[in-house]
Enzyme design. Sequence first.
Site, PDB file in Angstrom:
ATOM      1  N   GLN A   1     -26.284 -51.853 -83.085  1.00 14.19           N
ATOM      2  CA  GLN A   1     -26.443 -53.089 -82.286  1.00 14.19           C
ATOM      3  C   GLN A   1     -25.322 -52.050 -81.223  1.00 14.19           C
ATOM      4  OE1 GLN A   1     -23.123 -56.258 -83.518  1.00 14.19           O
ATOM      5  NE2 GLN A   1     -24.197 -58.097 -82.986  1.00 14.19           N
TER       6      GLN A   1
ATOM      7  N   MET B   1     -13.431 -31.277 -41.903  1.00  9.58           N
ATOM      8  CA  MET B   1     -11.981 -31.673 -41.851  1.00  9.58           C
ATOM      9  C   MET B   1     -10.574 -31.378 -42.599  1.00  9.58           C
ATOM     10  SD  MET B   1     -13.331 -36.510 -40.893  1.00  9.58           S
ATOM     11  CE  MET B   1     -15.256 -36.602 -42.123  1.00  9.58           C
ATOM     12  N   THR B   2     -11.484 -31.464 -43.552  1.00  5.80           N
ATOM     13  CA  THR B   2     -10.161 -31.608 -45.241  1.00  5.80           C
ATOM     14  C   THR B   2      -9.592 -29.741 -44.313  1.00  5.80           C
ATOM     15  OG1 THR B   2     -10.930 -32.333 -46.750  1.00  5.80           O
ATOM     16  CG2 THR B   2      -9.882 -30.934 -47.586  1.00  5.80           C
ATOM     17  N   GLU B   3      -8.794 -29.419 -45.018  1.00  9.88           N
ATOM     18  CA  GLU B   3      -7.773 -28.664 -44.782  1.00  9.88           C
ATOM     19  C   GLU B   3      -6.639 -28.102 -46.395  1.00  9.88           C
ATOM     20  OE1 GLU B   3      -5.598 -28.242 -41.217  1.00  9.88           O
ATOM     21  OE2 GLU B   3      -7.186 -28.607 -40.216  1.00  9.88           O
TER      22      GLU B   3
ATOM     23  N   THR C   1     -10.793 -41.177 -51.871  1.00  8.98           N
ATOM     24  CA  THR C   1     -10.621 -40.677 -52.880  1.00  8.98           C
ATOM     25  C   THR C   1     -10.720 -42.552 -53.164  1.00  8.98           C
ATOM     26  OG1 THR C   1      -8.401 -41.175 -53.070  1.00  8.98           O
ATOM     27  CG2 THR C   1      -9.092 -38.816 -53.135  1.00  8.98           C
TER      28      THR C   1
ATOM     29  N   GLU D   1     -20.997 -43.464 -43.926  1.00 10.07           N
ATOM     30  CA  GLU D   1     -20.759 -43.059 -44.572  1.00 10.07           C
ATOM     31  C   GLU D   1     -20.430 -42.931 -46.502  1.00 10.07           C
ATOM     32  OE1 GLU D   1     -17.901 -39.430 -42.724  1.00 10.07           O
ATOM     33  OE2 GLU D   1     -16.755 -39.307 -45.139  1.00 10.07           O
TER      34      GLU D   1
ATOM     35  N   HIS E   1     -25.470 -39.455 -75.702  1.00  9.40           N
ATOM     36  CA  HIS E   1     -26.497 -37.702 -76.441  1.00  9.40           C
ATOM     37  C   HIS E   1     -25.303 -37.619 -77.771  1.00  9.40           C
ATOM     38  CE1 HIS E   1     -29.031 -38.826 -72.909  1.00  9.40           C
ATOM     39  NE2 HIS E   1     -29.627 -37.727 -72.625  1.00  9.40           N
TER      40      HIS E   1
ATOM     41  N   PHE F   1     -12.985 -26.760 -48.904  1.00 11.65           N
ATOM     42  CA  PHE F   1     -13.632 -27.880 -49.470  1.00 11.65           C
ATOM     43  C   PHE F   1     -15.211 -28.229 -48.527  1.00 11.65           C
ATOM     44  CE2 PHE F   1     -10.007 -29.048 -51.490  1.00 11.65           C
ATOM     45  CZ  PHE F   1      -9.458 -28.388 -52.256  1.00 11.65           C
TER      46      PHE F   1
ATOM     47  N   GLY G   1      -6.054 -33.271 -47.148  1.00 14.89           N
ATOM     48  CA  GLY G   1      -6.743 -34.313 -47.144  1.00 14.89           C
ATOM     49  C   GLY G   1      -7.545 -35.915 -46.889  1.00 14.89           C
TER      50      GLY G   1
HETATM   51  C1  FAD Z   1     -16.765 -30.571 -53.739  1.00 16.01           C
HETATM   52  C2  FAD Z   1     -16.563 -31.577 -52.833  1.00 16.01           C
HETATM   53  C3  FAD Z   1     -17.223 -31.541 -51.521  1.00 16.01           C
HETATM   54  C4  FAD Z   1     -16.330 -31.604 -49.712  1.00 16.01           C
HETATM   55  N1  FAD Z   1     -17.231 -31.662 -49.062  1.00 16.01           N
HETATM   56  C5  FAD Z   1     -15.931 -31.815 -47.998  1.00 16.01           C
HETATM   57  C6  FAD Z   1     -16.423 -31.930 -46.317  1.00 16.01           C
HETATM   58  O1  FAD Z   1     -18.076 -31.217 -46.238  1.00 16.01           O
HETATM   59  N2  FAD Z   1     -15.480 -31.432 -45.318  1.00 16.01           N
HETATM   60  C7  FAD Z   1     -14.769 -32.090 -45.647  1.00 16.01           C
HETATM   61  O2  FAD Z   1     -14.313 -32.062 -44.388  1.00 16.01           O
HETATM   62  N3  FAD Z   1     -14.123 -32.447 -46.699  1.00 16.01           N
HETATM   63  C8  FAD Z   1     -15.104 -31.972 -47.992  1.00 16.01           C
HETATM   64  N4  FAD Z   1     -14.458 -32.074 -48.859  1.00 16.01           N
HETATM   65  C9  FAD Z   1     -13.056 -32.718 -49.209  1.00 16.01           C
HETATM   66  C10 FAD Z   1     -12.629 -33.958 -49.776  1.00 16.01           C
HETATM   67  O3  FAD Z   1     -12.931 -34.741 -48.808  1.00 16.01           O
HETATM   68  C11 FAD Z   1     -11.053 -34.080 -49.948  1.00 16.01           C
HETATM   69  O4  FAD Z   1     -10.233 -33.252 -50.924  1.00 16.01           O
HETATM   70  C12 FAD Z   1     -10.797 -35.568 -50.273  1.00 16.01           C
HETATM   71  O5  FAD Z   1     -11.294 -36.082 -49.025  1.00 16.01           O
HETATM   72  C13 FAD Z   1      -9.066 -35.489 -50.635  1.00 16.01           C
HETATM   73  O6  FAD Z   1      -8.629 -34.787 -49.956  1.00 16.01           O
HETATM   74  P1  FAD Z   1      -7.407 -34.099 -51.207  1.00 16.01           P
HETATM   75  O7  FAD Z   1      -7.851 -33.451 -51.530  1.00 16.01           O
HETATM   76  O8  FAD Z   1      -6.475 -33.244 -50.241  1.00 16.01           O
HETATM   77  O9  FAD Z   1      -6.183 -34.748 -52.237  1.00 16.01           O
HETATM   78  P2  FAD Z   1      -5.190 -35.238 -51.515  1.00 16.01           P
HETATM   79  O10 FAD Z   1      -4.690 -36.258 -50.264  1.00 16.01           O
HETATM   80  O11 FAD Z   1      -3.988 -34.486 -51.595  1.00 16.01           O
HETATM   81  O12 FAD Z   1      -4.966 -36.401 -53.330  1.00 16.01           O
HETATM   82  C14 FAD Z   1      -4.431 -36.356 -53.698  1.00 16.01           C
HETATM   83  C15 FAD Z   1      -4.175 -37.728 -54.723  1.00 16.01           C
HETATM   84  O13 FAD Z   1      -3.000 -37.917 -54.322  1.00 16.01           O
HETATM   85  C16 FAD Z   1      -4.094 -39.674 -54.011  1.00 16.01           C
HETATM   86  N5  FAD Z   1      -3.671 -40.106 -52.471  1.00 16.01           N
HETATM   87  C17 FAD Z   1      -3.597 -39.461 -51.567  1.00 16.01           C
HETATM   88  N6  FAD Z   1      -3.160 -40.416 -49.949  1.00 16.01           N
HETATM   89  C18 FAD Z   1      -2.454 -41.826 -50.518  1.00 16.01           C
HETATM   90  C19 FAD Z   1      -2.569 -43.222 -50.599  1.00 16.01           C
HETATM   91  N7  FAD Z   1      -1.991 -42.967 -49.247  1.00 16.01           N
HETATM   92  N8  FAD Z   1      -1.917 -43.584 -51.800  1.00 16.01           N
HETATM   93  C20 FAD Z   1      -2.226 -43.619 -52.424  1.00 16.01           C
HETATM   94  N9  FAD Z   1      -2.908 -42.420 -52.989  1.00 16.01           N
HETATM   95  C21 FAD Z   1      -3.449 -41.453 -52.423  1.00 16.01           C
HETATM   96  C22 FAD Z   1      -5.306 -39.341 -53.661  1.00 16.01           C
HETATM   97  O14 FAD Z   1      -6.133 -40.817 -54.054  1.00 16.01           O
HETATM   98  C23 FAD Z   1      -5.300 -38.043 -54.939  1.00 16.01           C
HETATM   99  O15 FAD Z   1      -5.325 -39.107 -56.567  1.00 16.01           O
HETATM  100  C24 FAD Z   1     -14.869 -32.069 -50.071  1.00 16.01           C
HETATM  101  C25 FAD Z   1     -14.222 -31.845 -51.200  1.00 16.01           C
HETATM  102  C26 FAD Z   1     -14.985 -31.617 -52.300  1.00 16.01           C
HETATM  103  C27 FAD Z   1     -13.725 -31.178 -53.773  1.00 16.01           C
END
Ligand code: FAD
Length: 391
Positions: free
Chosen positions: A283, A131-133, A369, A246, A342, A162, A137
């Site tokens: 303690q 899903m993520t690009e 998140t 999920e 630790h 990701f 995300g």
């Molecule tokens: C190890 C790993 C495995 C993953 N596996 C998968 C996978 O299998 N498939 C897949 O599709 N994705 C996957 N992901 C992606 C993951 O789901 C996204 O990284 C996540 O959803 C956050 O999107 P982003 O990284 O674009 O962050 P962003 O959306 O850019 O967010 C950045 C920050 O802004 C905050 N933010 C964004 N919008 C809001 C809002 N409306 N209000 C308040 N705060 C906000 C977020 O909480 C975050 O703190 C993976 C990521 C990692 C690191």
Amino acid sequence: MAGYQTLERDFTPEQEQFRDSARKIMEQEFAPQVMRWREQGFVDPEAYKVLGENGMLLMFADEEYGGLGLRDLRFVQVLQEETIRACGVGFFHNAHSMLCGPYLDHFATPEQKAKYLPKAISGETILAIAMTEPDTGSDLAAIRTRAEDKGNHWQLNGAKTFISNGITGGLFIVAAKTGDKRGQISLFLLEDGTEGFSRGKHLKKIGLHDQDTAELFFDNVILPKDALLGQEGQGFAHMGEMLAVERLMSAITSLAHAQTAFDITSEYILERRAFGKPIAAFQNTRLRMAEMRTELDAMQSFIDRCALLANEGRLTPDAAAAAKYATSELEGQVLDRCVQFHGGSGYMDEVRIARMYADARISRIYAGTSEIMLEIIGRGLGLGDPRPKRG
Ligand SMILES: Cc1cc2nc3c(=O)[nH]c(=O)nc-3n(C[C@H](O)[C@H](O)[C@H](O)COP(=O)(O)OP(=O)(O)OC[C@H]3O[C@@H](n4cnc5c(N)ncnc54)[C@H](O)[C@@H]3O)c2cc1C
């Protein structure tokens, strides 16, 4: 810990028996491999086949496809708890079975099920969801990967990042735009080896070293019409339907990880001595451990209740978001305290608690998140912007 009796949990005798089998296989077959997996950056695909042979993948799937038809989520809960206790969080069979598998179960046509489910259940094909690009995300409606209807096929272009199981995956569920309106998204099944599909970097992470995370690229990928999963334009709604389970799975994982860290630390503080006595005798240690025990027990009751409600299809999106939020935050706090107990060794990569600390950090980010979970809960309270956001 000696003497302290936590609340009994509600598992059937069959599930308790399943726990014994799961524990055995995790301890004997897989735990000895974890350090090697972390070195190589991925779990051996063979491990999925071993799980498949033991009926431990997509356990909910119907028997006609090779599944066990076990739809009680407590079976996967037990399996996940035992996986984490023995191996840690990087063995992502749960993403294969419970993040991707339900999409096939719910939205695949009988033909798609017959084609893909048997190999997913046997572990021959590892599943991943993309899903993520690079540009988006949390705001999933803003994805740019696009599938164009070319009459007798779809043409897919774009990029994902990701993606878990991105390197080892054999079948990808890909979210792509199929219209110009915001959120007009459809889901597609893409097989590894399809022309125009390529992987980018095997991404280096601060933790989860045994889990392969990758970039994916689609360059004029031709997909047959029947690669569409579910209904055209309904991808966003389909993903929404899957989110409660999920998030619950994510919560089960976080809590099991925190419970494991607590258990490891409970042993360490009895062995490690300072000022002529075990660390456990201070303690501060006693109070902090008691505090963590209380928080973990309270959370376990909440999560077990969520699992029972999910079994009946009654887990609300708000409660699932709360479960994901609360457990991942607790996991972070518990891991931090456990590292502290630790001392310096807790910062050494060769010590398990240090690796767990780094592994835990992602829980507050992926699968939605913490901020997005709080947004969902806040909207449920009738506060603020009603636009749907991603999990
Ligand atoms: C190890 C790993 C495995 C993953 N596996 C998968 C996978 O299998 N498939 C897949 O599709 N994705 C996957 N992901 C992606 C993951 O789901 C996204 O990284 C996540 O959803 C956050 O999107 P982003 O990284 O674009 O962050 P962003 O959306 O850019 O967010 C950045 C920050 O802004 C905050 N933010 C964004 N919008 C809001 C809002 N409306 N209000 C308040 N705060 C906000 C977020 O909480 C975050 O703190 C993976 C990521 C990692 C690191």
